[in-house]
Scaffold this motif. Structure first.
Motif, short mmCIF file in Angstrom:
data_model
loop_
_atom_site.label_atom_id
_atom_site.label_comp_id
_atom_site.label_asym_id
_atom_site.label_seq_id
_atom_site.Cartn_x
_atom_site.Cartn_y
_atom_site.Cartn_z
N SER A 158 -30.31 -102.84 -66.45
CA SER A 158 -31.17 -103.44 -66.48
C SER A 158 -32.28 -103.33 -65.50
CB SER A 158 -30.58 -104.52 -65.93
OG SER A 158 -31.30 -106.10 -65.86
N PRO A 159 -33.05 -104.35 -66.40
CA PRO A 159 -33.86 -104.97 -67.51
C PRO A 159 -33.55 -104.46 -68.74
CG PRO A 159 -35.96 -104.53 -66.90
CD PRO A 159 -34.18 -103.69 -65.62
N PHE A 160 -33.13 -103.32 -69.40
CA PHE A 160 -33.05 -103.18 -70.64
C PHE A 160 -32.54 -102.78 -71.43
CE2 PHE A 160 -35.92 -100.40 -67.67
CZ PHE A 160 -37.25 -101.16 -67.87
N HIS A 161 -31.33 -102.52 -70.96
CA HIS A 161 -29.69 -102.50 -71.57
C HIS A 161 -29.64 -101.89 -72.77
CE1 HIS A 161 -28.72 -105.73 -68.60
NE2 HIS A 161 -29.79 -106.36 -68.75
N ALA A 162 -30.50 -100.69 -73.01
CA ALA A 162 -30.28 -99.56 -74.19
C ALA A 162 -29.25 -98.94 -73.58
CB ALA A 162 -31.69 -99.37 -74.61
N TRP A 163 -27.90 -99.42 -73.39
CA TRP A 163 -26.66 -98.68 -73.31
C TRP A 163 -26.33 -97.73 -74.44
CZ3 TRP A 163 -23.10 -98.73 -77.14
CH2 TRP A 163 -23.34 -99.62 -78.79
N TRP A 164 -26.59 -97.66 -75.87
CA TRP A 164 -26.57 -96.83 -76.46
C TRP A 164 -27.17 -95.31 -76.37
CZ3 TRP A 164 -31.48 -95.34 -79.01
CH2 TRP A 164 -32.08 -96.25 -79.13
N LEU A 165 -28.17 -95.36 -74.92
CA LEU A 165 -29.18 -93.93 -75.16
C LEU A 165 -28.06 -93.10 -74.34
CD1 LEU A 165 -32.61 -95.65 -74.88
CD2 LEU A 165 -31.85 -94.37 -76.64
N GLY A 166 -27.66 -93.45 -73.77
CA GLY A 166 -26.68 -92.70 -72.61
C GLY A 166 -26.07 -91.66 -73.43
N PRO A 167 -25.55 -91.91 -73.99
CA PRO A 167 -24.24 -90.13 -75.15
C PRO A 167 -25.78 -89.59 -75.83
CG PRO A 167 -23.11 -91.76 -76.13
CD PRO A 167 -24.20 -92.68 -74.76
N VAL A 168 -26.75 -89.70 -76.14
CA VAL A 168 -28.03 -89.65 -76.82
C VAL A 168 -28.89 -88.57 -76.13
CG1 VAL A 168 -31.03 -89.57 -77.17
CG2 VAL A 168 -29.29 -91.23 -78.31
N SER A 169 -29.23 -89.21 -74.68
CA SER A 169 -29.64 -88.64 -73.18
C SER A 169 -28.55 -87.24 -73.26
CB SER A 169 -29.53 -89.71 -72.07
OG SER A 169 -29.51 -88.55 -70.63
N ILE A 170 -27.28 -87.28 -73.16
CA ILE A 170 -26.30 -86.07 -73.43
C ILE A 170 -26.57 -84.93 -73.91
CG2 ILE A 170 -24.47 -85.56 -72.63
CD1 ILE A 170 -25.12 -86.91 -70.26
N LEU A 171 -26.99 -85.34 -75.64
CA LEU A 171 -27.44 -84.61 -76.26
C LEU A 171 -28.24 -84.14 -76.28
CD1 LEU A 171 -26.84 -83.77 -79.46
CD2 LEU A 171 -28.17 -86.04 -80.08
N LEU A 172 -29.52 -84.82 -75.88
CA LEU A 172 -31.14 -83.90 -75.91
C LEU A 172 -30.93 -82.56 -74.28
CD1 LEU A 172 -33.36 -87.42 -75.94
CD2 LEU A 172 -33.14 -84.71 -77.54
N ILE A 173 -30.24 -82.85 -73.44
CA ILE A 173 -29.66 -82.47 -72.43
C ILE A 173 -29.00 -81.20 -72.99
CG2 ILE A 173 -28.64 -81.53 -70.47
CD1 ILE A 173 -29.16 -84.86 -69.31
N LEU A 174 -27.73 -80.85 -73.49
CA LEU A 174 -27.72 -79.98 -74.18
C LEU A 174 -28.08 -79.61 -74.76
CD1 LEU A 174 -23.58 -82.31 -74.05
CD2 LEU A 174 -24.27 -80.32 -72.42
N LEU A 175 -28.81 -79.64 -75.78
CA LEU A 175 -29.68 -78.86 -76.83
C LEU A 175 -30.60 -78.30 -75.89
CD1 LEU A 175 -30.45 -82.04 -79.23
CD2 LEU A 175 -29.18 -79.61 -79.75
N VAL A 176 -31.03 -78.59 -74.53
CA VAL A 176 -32.26 -77.77 -74.06
C VAL A 176 -31.36 -76.83 -72.94
CG1 VAL A 176 -33.77 -77.80 -72.66
CG2 VAL A 176 -33.36 -79.19 -74.79
N SER A 177 -30.24 -77.32 -72.49
CA SER A 177 -29.60 -76.31 -71.08
C SER A 177 -28.64 -75.67 -72.52
CB SER A 177 -28.96 -76.88 -70.34
OG SER A 177 -28.00 -77.84 -70.96
N LEU A 178 -27.63 -75.86 -72.88
CA LEU A 178 -26.56 -75.57 -73.59
C LEU A 178 -26.83 -73.80 -73.88
CD1 LEU A 178 -23.63 -75.84 -74.15
CD2 LEU A 178 -23.83 -75.73 -76.08
N PRO A 179 -27.72 -73.31 -74.33
CA PRO A 179 -28.40 -72.07 -74.40
C PRO A 179 -28.84 -70.93 -73.72
CG PRO A 179 -29.24 -73.13 -76.36
CD PRO A 179 -29.02 -73.89 -75.27
N LEU A 180 -29.88 -71.87 -72.22
CA LEU A 180 -29.68 -70.90 -71.33
C LEU A 180 -29.43 -69.90 -70.66
CD1 LEU A 180 -32.27 -74.34 -69.86
CD2 LEU A 180 -32.65 -71.92 -71.36
#
Length: 507
Positions: A30-52
């Motif tokens: 709240s107040p944005f309520h864009a719950w669908w960005l949760g998995p998207v955020s995790i995906l971006l984190i993994l795209l960067v950090s998984l190969p590190l």
């Protein structure tokens, strides 16, 4: 180890992506309520950090935390600067230290992730949700904790809401993190023409998202048919005069005047420290309240408590809530806010800057296992301000309660997103426990929240008004109340034990 995507070969671009990924999580609340960005955020984190390499994961976690807390928790600046009488430069510095310190929790979690999974890409992928959850849990526990901005909280209005009474907010967060990892794995498998495996991963990841809406229709607790009428006063007292003795009478007259038409309501609620003097000095005010209350009415208010405490063996102060009239009980706040209600290293920090000398910042935490308030035969479990953010604490203390109640003064945080995040957290607690919650605040949002975490009535922020409505008692417990977060934490530990990279000595 999975190869790095060409986009992330540039370290500055990678760092910026991690910060953005952390900030995207703030948009889920709240107040944005864009719950669908949760998995998207995790995906971006993994795209960067998984190969590190493992040695770089600490900084990757820290940058993610900077993005999350730098966007979602910098409302502390308002209380430090505007209400703490602290110069702007020092306020900025303290806010930066606060954000950088909180970011150490995901940094340590990511470092531990690297230690456990080594260079194995599949181990990193499987362990990531477990590591994320344990990092969240540690942050909510260590040094009184900061149980804020848990990804699962976003689903008060999201499709996973039906799982909250079963697994709690940490369980929701675990599956959001697992869904982000599944997105990564599905894409990776498709690129390698392993379509059948990709399909299996996608289907398994979707099961909770499809099942949760059906679970949301399950009634885990039994809701009574007989209502309790409620009148909650939102005084909208400016924070600048809240503790000024010259304005004490004006504040009390305000709340008494707002209450005049409602003295016969079953439950009347005033917010945190609505009476800004201790109970041992408020005798005439209390007497006036009790003289005016209807025979079947109870008034509950926040009022500081001062007196001799058997717990400490000395005279002390508590941030408390008390019931008057056709009710009884007093509750002393247990989870105190550092610097706001007590000052760590008080002998050293007191007097250095205004922020370390805020009014009423010498409270003592109340004892554990305190009883509930009684209102016309109903058991009402109260929580003061920050306490509602602790999921297991609230679930454990609410097992025998018919109703939940929380009071707060979010005026410390102005028109930032902090108070709206706080409201959403309260809604998640009502959803987890299957109980109605009454929320009384000084300047918003005062609300009645039903057993599904939805608001049935509310007063907008920064308005003076009276909220009227009805609440219903609940009996029974949700599965989450019976177990708290231990099944989720145990699952995380099992994953770590069985999936971690084992190092076998040569001898």
């Amino acid at each position: 180890m999975a190869p790095a995507h060409p986009f992330f070969s540039n370290r500055w671009f990678s760092a910026a992506t991690l910060v953005v990924a952390g900030a995207l999580q703030t948009l889920t609340f709240s107040p944005f309520h864009a719950w669908w960005l949760g998995p998207v955020s995790i995906l971006l984190i993994l795209l960067v950090s998984l190969p590190l390499p493992a040695k770089k994961l600490f900084s990757a976690g820290w940058l993610t935390g900077v993005g999350l807390f730098g966007s979602g928790a910098t409302w502390v600046y308002i209380s430090i600067s505007e209400f703490g009488n602290t110069p702007v430069a020092i306020s900025v510095l303290l806010t930066v230290i606060f954000v950088a310190g909180l970011a150490l929790f995901p940094a340590l979690a990511f470092w531990f992730w690297g230690k456990l999974a080594k260079v194995s890409a599949w181990r990193r992928l499987v362990l990531f949700p477990a590591i994320w959850i344990l990092g969240d849990w540690l942050r909510g526990w260590l040094l009184t904790g900061f149980p804020w901005l848990y990804l699962g909280t976003a689903h008060t209005d999201g499709p996973l809401a039906g799982l909250a009474p079963v697994v709690g907010v940490h369980g929701l967060t675990l599956w959001i993190a697992a869904s982000g990892a599944a997105l990564f794995a599905t894409g990776w498998l498709i690129l390698r023409q392993r379509h059948a495996s990709a399909g299996v991963v996608a289907v398994v990841a979707l099961i909770p998202w499809l099942a949760a809406p059906a679970l949301n229709r399950v009634e885990w607790t039994e809701i009574s048919a007989e209502p309790t009428s409620v009148a909650a006063m939102q005084g909208n007292i400016p924070q600048q005069i809240k503790w000024d003795p010259d304005f004490l009478k004006e504040q009390i007259v305000t709340y008494l005047g707002m209450t005049n038409p409602y003295w016969d309501t079953d439950l009347i609620l005033w917010p945190e420290t609505a009476i800004p003097i201790p109970q041992d000095e408020a005798g005439k005010i209390i007497e006036h309240i009790e003289d005016n209350l209807g025979d079947e009415s109870t008034l509950i208010t926040g009022i500081p408590w001062h007196g001799y405490s058997e717990q400490t063996g000395d005279f002390t102060w508590h941030n408390s809530i008390t019931a008057f009239g056709n009710g009884e009980g007093i509750y002393h706040k247990q989870k105190l806010v550092p610097f706001g209600e007590y000052v760590p290293l008080e002998d050293v920090l007191r007097g250095l800057i205004g922020f370390f000398d805020l009014p009423m910042s010498s409270f003592t935490p109340g004892p554990e296992n305190q009883g509930s308030l009684e209102v016309d035969g109903a058991s009402v479990m109260p929580f003061i301000c920050y306490e509602v953010a602790y999921p297991d604490f609230l679930a454990r203390n609410s097992v025998s309660a018919d109703l939940l109640l929380t009071i707060s003064n979010d005026g410390w945080f102005g028109d930032s997103v902090g108070p709206l995040q706080h409201l959403q957290i309260a809604r998640m607690r009502a959803l987890e426990t299957g109980r109605y919650m009454i929320r009384g605040t000084n300047n918003g949002v005062t609300a009645i929240i039903n057993h599904k975490g939805q608001m049935t009535a509310r007063i907008p922020q920064f308005e003076r008004g009276v909220l009227t409505g009805e609440v219903f008692r609940a009996s029974g417990s949700t599965p989450y109340m019976s177990t708290a977060s231990w099944p989720v934490l145990t699952l995380a530990l099992i994953l770590i034990v069985f999936v971690r990279e084992r190092v076998i000595p040569k001898n």
